[in-house]
Design a protein around this motif. Sequence first.
Motif, PDB file in Angstrom:
ATOM      1  N   THR A  39       0.829  -1.196   0.000  1.00  0.00           N
ATOM      2  CA  THR A  39       0.000   0.000   0.000  1.00  0.00           C
ATOM      3  C   THR A  39       0.864   1.247   0.000  1.00  0.00           C
ATOM      4  O   THR A  39       1.972   1.242   0.538  1.00  0.00           O
ATOM      5  CB  THR A  39      -0.935   0.021   1.227  1.00  0.00           C
ATOM      6  N   GLN A  40       0.350   2.294  -0.599  1.00  0.00           N
ATOM      7  CA  GLN A  40       1.004   3.593  -0.565  1.00  0.00           C
ATOM      8  C   GLN A  40       0.249   4.553   0.345  1.00  0.00           C
ATOM      9  O   GLN A  40       0.603   5.730   0.455  1.00  0.00           O
ATOM     10  CB  GLN A  40       1.091   4.170  -1.984  1.00  0.00           C
ATOM     11  N   VAL A  41      -0.781   4.055   1.004  1.00  0.00           N
ATOM     12  CA  VAL A  41      -1.564   4.869   1.930  1.00  0.00           C
ATOM     13  C   VAL A  41      -0.775   5.045   3.225  1.00  0.00           C
ATOM     14  O   VAL A  41      -0.172   4.093   3.731  1.00  0.00           O
ATOM     15  CB  VAL A  41      -2.921   4.206   2.216  1.00  0.00           C
ATOM     16  N   LYS A  42      -0.765   6.269   3.751  1.00  0.00           N
ATOM     17  CA  LYS A  42      -0.020   6.561   4.968  1.00  0.00           C
ATOM     18  C   LYS A  42      -0.982   7.011   6.067  1.00  0.00           C
ATOM     19  O   LYS A  42      -1.967   7.687   5.787  1.00  0.00           O
ATOM     20  CB  LYS A  42       1.010   7.661   4.712  1.00  0.00           C
ATOM     21  N   PRO A  43      -0.694   6.656   7.311  1.00  0.00           N
ATOM     22  CA  PRO A  43      -1.511   7.179   8.408  1.00  0.00           C
ATOM     23  C   PRO A  43      -1.437   8.704   8.437  1.00  0.00           C
ATOM     24  O   PRO A  43      -0.390   9.290   8.156  1.00  0.00           O
ATOM     25  CB  PRO A  43      -0.859   6.567   9.658  1.00  0.00           C
TER      26      PRO A  43
END
Length: 451
Positions: A39-43
Motif C-alpha cells: 500500500t502507498q496509503v499513509k496514516p
Amino acid sequence: MFPPEFKERTHSWMADYPLLERALDEAPPVSVRVNTSKTQVKPSSDGVPWCATGYYLDGRPAFTFDPCLHAGAYYVQEASSMFIEQAVGQYITSPAVALDLCAAPGGKSTHLLSLLPEGSVVVANELIRNRCAILTENIAKWGAVNAIVTQNDPADIGRLTHLFDLVVADMPCSGEGMFRKDAASRDEWSVANVRLCAERQRRIAHDVWDALRPGGLFVYSTCTFNREENEDNIRHLVETLGAEVLPLTVDADWNIAVGEDLPSYRFFPHRTRGEGFFLAIVRKPDGRRQQPKSVAVNRKTTTKPPQEIRNLLRGDFEFVTINGDFYALPDCAADIFRTVAERLRTVSAGVPVGRLKGKDFVPSQGLALSAALRKDAFQRMEMTWDEAVRYLQREAPALANDTPQGLYLAEYQGLPIGFARNIGRRINNLYPQEWRIRSRDLPPSAPRILP
C-alpha cells in the motif's frame, strides 16, 4: 514502584534519572510501520523521524479488528526499534545475506525485508517453538519472497561459516526499557538477572560469530538501560573478537544519546518518543572470506508442482518442498536455502504456496499474502469490514446461490486476506485455524489506521 537497586544503579550514571522515572509512569506512544510493497496509503499522523515508513498514532486502536493488519499492510512496532533503518541504510548498499538471530515476533525481520537492496536474503531465526510460529505468521503476512525462517540455537547457526554479510541480534535482556509497557517486568527485575542476561548475550554473540563473514556487520541491540548489557558487552566484542565499532550519522533533533567513549545509540523515553532501546553496530575484522560449502537439495525437496500452480505467481521461482508443502524461492534465495536447509531446521522459505491433496490443490495462506501473487489467477470476493472480520474469525463467507464453484481470493479494500472454496453445498473458509481472531467483542466501527 521501581526496584530500589534499579533506581540506585541507574541514578548513579544518569543525571536526569528523575525525568526517566516520571516518563516510565506515562502512557507509551503507539507506532506502526507501513508495508509499501502492499500500500502507498499513509496514516494521517506524525512520522517517526528515523524511519521513512514509520508513523505515530494518536492512540491505540483495536488493531485486532483491522483486516489491513492481517493483510500485512502495516506492522505494529515500537518506534525506537525502527532505528535499525539507520544502521542498515548507512552501511548496506548492495545485495546482502542477512540473519535476524532472535527474530520473533518479526518486527526487525520485516523491516529488513523492506530495507535491504533487491536481491538480498533474510534468514529469520527463533529458537522457541511458539514464538517461531508467530514469527512465521508475521513473515508470511509481510509478503516478501526472499525470507527463510529457521528454528535453531545460535551455536547451530555459527557452523554456517562466513555465510552472512549482516547479523542483527536483538538480544534477550532484562527489559528495563519496557517498564512502562509491562509493569510486571519491574517485579521480575534483579541485579542477578542483569548479570545473567549480560553473560547470555556474550555467549550468543560468540556462538554466531563464525557465521558472519570477515568484514561483515553485526548489529547489537537491547531494550534495556544498564551498561552491563550494553556498552560493556560492546567493549567485550572489541577486546575478545577484534570487532570495530562503527559510527552512525544521527540528527540532533532526534534527541538520541550518543556514546562518548564508543559509538553507541540510546533511546530514553523522557528524551525521545519511544521506549528504552540501545544499538551499536560493529564490523568483523576483515580477511579472506571462506565460501560456504554448496550442498545439493534432497530429491524430496525438488518435486515440481503442476504448471497451473506455478502460474499463480509473478516472476521466476524455483520450487522446493518442506514437510509436503510447496515453497517458491527466487534465484537470490535458492542457493542460500540449500545451504541453510541442509544444516538447520527450516520452517518456511520464500513464498508458501500450498500442497496437493490427491488431485486437489490446497493453497497456503502465505500464497494469498505474497507480494508475488497473481490476483487475476483467482475468482475474487471483495468484503466489507464486518464481512472481513467474520472471515478472519473463520466464519463461512456468504455468497449468492448462483456463485460459481471453485477457489476464491478474499479481499478487503483490494488487499488479499485469504482463500475460500465454494463447493456448492457450502463455502469452506480456508483461513488458518491458528491465525483466527478469537475475540468476539467487536468495536462499534472499523479501525482506521490507514485512511
